[in-house]
Design an enzyme around this catalytic site. Structure first.
Site, short mmCIF file in Angstrom:
data_model
loop_
_atom_site.label_atom_id
_atom_site.label_comp_id
_atom_site.label_asym_id
_atom_site.label_seq_id
_atom_site.Cartn_x
_atom_site.Cartn_y
_atom_site.Cartn_z
CE LYS A 15 -18.81 17.45 -4.55
NZ LYS A 15 -19.92 16.53 -4.80
CE1 TYR A 22 -15.05 17.31 -4.03
CE2 TYR A 22 -14.76 18.53 -1.99
CZ TYR A 22 -15.33 17.47 -2.69
OH TYR A 22 -16.19 16.60 -2.05
CG ASP A 32 -18.12 11.37 -18.57
OD1 ASP A 32 -18.30 12.01 -17.51
OD2 ASP A 32 -17.41 11.80 -19.49
CB SER A 56 -22.78 19.92 -1.48
OG SER A 56 -21.76 20.87 -1.67
#
Length: 175
Positions: free
Chosen positions: A111, A107, A15, A93
């Site tokens: 990023k 998201y 993880d 990215s």
């Protein structure tokens, strides 16, 4: 894979949001193969939903994996690179970091944050001979992309239009 010596491959499932798990896996790989000279950090998950419909846990998971996961992997190799005064780090990215997309709040935020991280780290790392880069690939044909399409809001689909996704091989070749 043809032409690849399988004894030079080690797979670890971790993880990336767990700094301890990442550190342990990197230590194991470096014990087997020597220090990391080149790192490509490509942690990412996307769960598109409107912000008000997104549970906090889903938002937090995207930040944890996409941003903190990348930072954890970089952290695991950075000290060694710094002591050797050599190394290359490439952070993956997304084109979504460059624009706000309906239904992609977590998201896009995660990023986009990588851009600031890469820029600041690059300023620190340059004095130590470490080169830090970041790239912003477009949609890429992966199992995650196929899953994402099933959840993509129509507003996002309209914005993205008919741009065809790249193959994973094409993205890897550019990186």
């Amino acid at each position: 894979l043809p032409g690849i010596d399988s004894s030079r491959i080690q797979i670890a499932s971790v993880d990336v949001a767990s700094a301890a798990q990442v550190s342990s896996a990197i230590e194991s790989c470096e014990a087997s193969f020597g220090p990391c000279d080149i790192l490509i950090a490509s942690a990412g998950i996307v769960e598109p939903r409107t912000f008000d419909a997104m549970p906090a846990s889903v938002f937090d998971e995207q930040i944890s994996i996409n941003l903190l996961g990348t930072a954890n992997v970089v952290r695991a190799v950075y000290r060694g690179m710094k002591s050797r005064r050599d190394g290359r780090i490439m952070m993956i990215s997304s084109g979504a970091a460059l624009i706000g997309i309906f239904g992609y709040t977590a998201y896009c935020a995660s990023k986009s944050a990588l851009s600031g991280f890469a820029e600041a780290l690059s300023a620190e790392a340059a004095a130590c001979g470490i080169r830090v880069s970041i790239c912003f690939p477009p949609d890429t044909q992966t199992p995650q992309y196929r899953r994402e399409l099933s959840m993509r809001p129509p507003e996002a689909a309209a914005l993205m239009g008919s741009v065809k996704p790249w193959s994973a091989e094409a993205v890897a070749a550019r990186v």
